[in-house]
Design a protein around this motif. Structure first.
Motif, PDB file in Angstrom:
ATOM      1  N   TYR A 141      16.482  30.808  68.985  1.00 21.49           N
ATOM      2  CA  TYR A 141      17.264  31.389  70.079  1.00 21.49           C
ATOM      3  C   TYR A 141      18.519  30.558  70.322  1.00 21.49           C
ATOM      4  N   ARG A 142      19.200  30.241  69.238  1.00 24.65           N
ATOM      5  CA  ARG A 142      20.347  29.335  69.340  1.00 24.65           C
ATOM      6  C   ARG A 142      21.421  29.855  70.271  1.00 24.65           C
ATOM      7  N   PHE A 173      22.494  29.722  78.073  1.00 26.62           N
ATOM      8  CA  PHE A 173      21.787  29.156  79.231  1.00 26.62           C
ATOM      9  C   PHE A 173      22.345  27.767  79.564  1.00 26.62           C
ATOM     10  N   ALA A 174      22.698  27.013  78.516  1.00 24.36           N
ATOM     11  CA  ALA A 174      23.249  25.668  78.733  1.00 24.36           C
ATOM     12  C   ALA A 174      24.593  25.768  79.459  1.00 24.36           C
ATOM     13  N   ILE A 175      25.454  26.661  78.978  1.00 23.83           N
ATOM     14  CA  ILE A 175      26.782  26.792  79.615  1.00 23.83           C
ATOM     15  C   ILE A 175      26.617  27.341  81.035  1.00 23.83           C
ATOM     16  N   ALA A 176      25.629  28.234  81.218  1.00 15.90           N
ATOM     17  CA  ALA A 176      25.390  28.790  82.559  1.00 15.90           C
ATOM     18  C   ALA A 176      25.064  27.657  83.536  1.00 15.90           C
ATOM     19  N   LEU A 194      20.548  22.280  75.517  1.00 17.23           N
ATOM     20  CA  LEU A 194      21.377  21.840  74.395  1.00 17.23           C
ATOM     21  C   LEU A 194      20.648  20.886  73.464  1.00 17.23           C
ATOM     22  N   LEU A 195      19.921  19.932  74.053  1.00 14.29           N
ATOM     23  CA  LEU A 195      19.336  18.869  73.229  1.00 14.29           C
ATOM     24  C   LEU A 195      17.917  19.159  72.762  1.00 14.29           C
ATOM     25  N   MET A 196      17.192  20.027  73.487  1.00 16.33           N
ATOM     26  CA  MET A 196      15.803  20.256  73.088  1.00 16.33           C
ATOM     27  C   MET A 196      15.576  21.617  72.440  1.00 16.33           C
ATOM     28  N   VAL A 197      16.173  22.667  73.012  1.00 15.37           N
ATOM     29  CA  VAL A 197      15.934  24.008  72.451  1.00 15.37           C
ATOM     30  C   VAL A 197      16.876  24.284  71.276  1.00 15.37           C
TER      31      VAL A 197
END
Ligand SMILES: Nc1nc2c(ncn2[C@@H]2O[C@H](COP(=O)(O)OP(=O)(O)OP(=O)(O)O)[C@@H](O)[C@H]2O)c(=O)[nH]1
Length: 423
Positions: A40-41, A47-50, A31-34
């Motif tokens: 690839y928003r 991936f964050a929610i996963a 969330l904070l870096m990618v």
């Protein structure tokens, strides 16, 4: 909140805490870096929610030790299923693969039905957990196959294999759990982990998997990003052909192949030859197979196309020429946009006479091709020069350019081979 505090403060679930921490860190990293990089928003959001779901899984899991096959056990497996679903959809977005709605609906329906079963009959819990495990494994398997195939195609088998191993391990663990639950369907055993595996080992394994799955997903994203940037740096945005920078690199490598003794040359010698040419070599040094010729191609009266049909039509004409040129040359040849309405074709393993014949065929083709209803065919002027190790790359290009200039001066829509009389 109290549940989270409970998990993190309980000494009996210290390894579980590490997994929870890792999934929380992974959530924040995505969330904070990618995410702020605006690359690839959508994939990074999934991936964050996963990972956040994995955190939920741990909260539910810590209660499963209280009683085997409890409802929190069911919840923990459902959150693992959700993790797989989100992770897989992130992988799909990352590799631009469409979702099979039928397959997804079927899997979700199966999971929903199996989750409802224990509420009707408590004995159905092992069956329910087995189905959820198999479906989670199937979802993960699907994502892993997509990831492996894409990475293999874009990079190589080894990278694809390395970046898919953690996913494969996870699938294995899920399959073992599914088989274990299946074996309990008709038995009355109480243990939720029927293989009587050491819990610490299982948890360490879990930590490794969470870490590796996230690291490999990030590595895959970075590798794809580098590939994309490399493509953008080497290709012309409008036509998709190689750009001037890329074709210059290609010319250097072809030139080095042409020079028979380039392997023994020092870096400085090679640089001197590339920039100044080598005058003292004899012809026998040249590898016949490494001959190549350069066609410098310019669209005739392109300004008129822009003026008559507009800039958009001009852009289309450029794309048309680029596409047609690519179709007319062999796979081993190179085609690039050199600038504006100028293109360059490198014909590999081609002698001067053959190059002239092929340039003739290109000109012929364009003079008959329809690029726009009611418009005159596009015609090309072509300057041709063949490489020898006695010419530097700059000389080669300037000769082809001189020949092109001569073709323009002689009336356009023709091919001119370089002659020393031009200079
Ligand atoms: N639509 C479009 N036009 C471009 C692009 N790049 C360059 N041009 C135009 O290409 C035209 C080139 O014109 P000139 O250099 O006079 O060449 P020409 O009209 O083809 O004449 P000759 O080369 O002498 O036959 C200019 O009008 C540029 O604006 C592009 O990417 N898209």
């Amino acid at each position: 909140m109290t549940a989270i505090t409970h998990v993190l403060s309980s000494p009996s679930v210290s390894l579980l805490n590490v997994i929870a921490l890792l999934s929380a860190v992974a959530t924040c990293t995505w969330l904070l870096m990618v995410q702020p990089l605006r690359l690839y928003r959508y994939a990074s959001k999934r991936f964050a929610i996963a990972n956040a779901t994995l955190f939920l899984y741990i909260i539910a899991y810590q209660n499963t030790s209280i009683g085997a096959f409890s409802h929190s056990g069911l919840l923990s497996h459902l959150s693992l299923f959700l993790f797989a679903l989100l992770y897989q959809s992130g992988v799909r977005i990352l590799f631009k693969r469409h979702l099979s709605l039928v397959g997804l609906t079927l899997v979700i329906a199966l999971v929903c039905i199996s989750s409802a079963l224990p509420f009707m009959n408590a004995m159905a819990m092992p069956l329910s957990l087995a189905i959820i495990c198999y479906m989670t494994a199937a979802i993960f398997f699907n994502g892993t196959v997509i990831k492996y195939a894409a990475l293999k195609r874009e990079f190589n088998t080894l990278s694809a294999l390395m970046l898919s191993i953690p996913d494969g391990l996870f699938i294995g663990v899920l399959a073992i759990a599914g088989v274990s639950y299946s074996s309990l369907i008709f038995s009355t055993a109480e243990s939720i982990w029927p293989l009587s595996l050491n819990m610490d080992i299982a948890l360490w394994f879990g930590i490794g998997l969470v870490l590796l799955i996230n690291v490999t997903a990030m590595a895959a994203a970075v590798m794809r990003l580098v590939l994309k940037m490399k493509f953008l740096a080497e290709h012309d945005q409008l036509t998709g052909l190689l750009n001037r920078r890329a074709i210059s690199k290609t010319l250097v490598s072809l030139w080095l192949k042409l020079s028979s003794d380039n392997h023994s040359a020092t870096k400085r010698e090679r640089h001197l030859r590339l920039t100044k040419g080598v005058l003292q070599h004899n012809q026998s040094d040249v590898h016949k197979d490494n001959n190549f010729s350069v066609l410098m191609i310019d669209i005739d009266h392109f300004k008129q196309i822009n003026d008559e049909f507009g800039h958009e039509a001009g852009d289309y004409a450029l794309t048309f020429v680029a596409q047609t040129l690519s179709e007319l040359v062999r796979e081993t040849d190179y085609c690039a946009r050199f600038g504006g309405e100028e293109f360059i074709v490198i014909l590999t393993n081609t002698t001067h006479d053959t190059a002239l014949r092929r340039a003739e065929a290109i000109c012929d083709h364009f003079s008959k091709a329809v690029w726009r209803e009611g418009a005159n065919p596009i015609t090309l002027s072509i300057g041709c020069e063949t490489a020898t190790h006695t010419k530097s790359i700059d000389q080669l290009l300037s000769h082809a350019d001189d020949a092109l200039y001569q073709a323009k001066r002689s009336g356009r829509n023709q091919i001119v081979a370089y002659s020393s009389s031009f200079s």
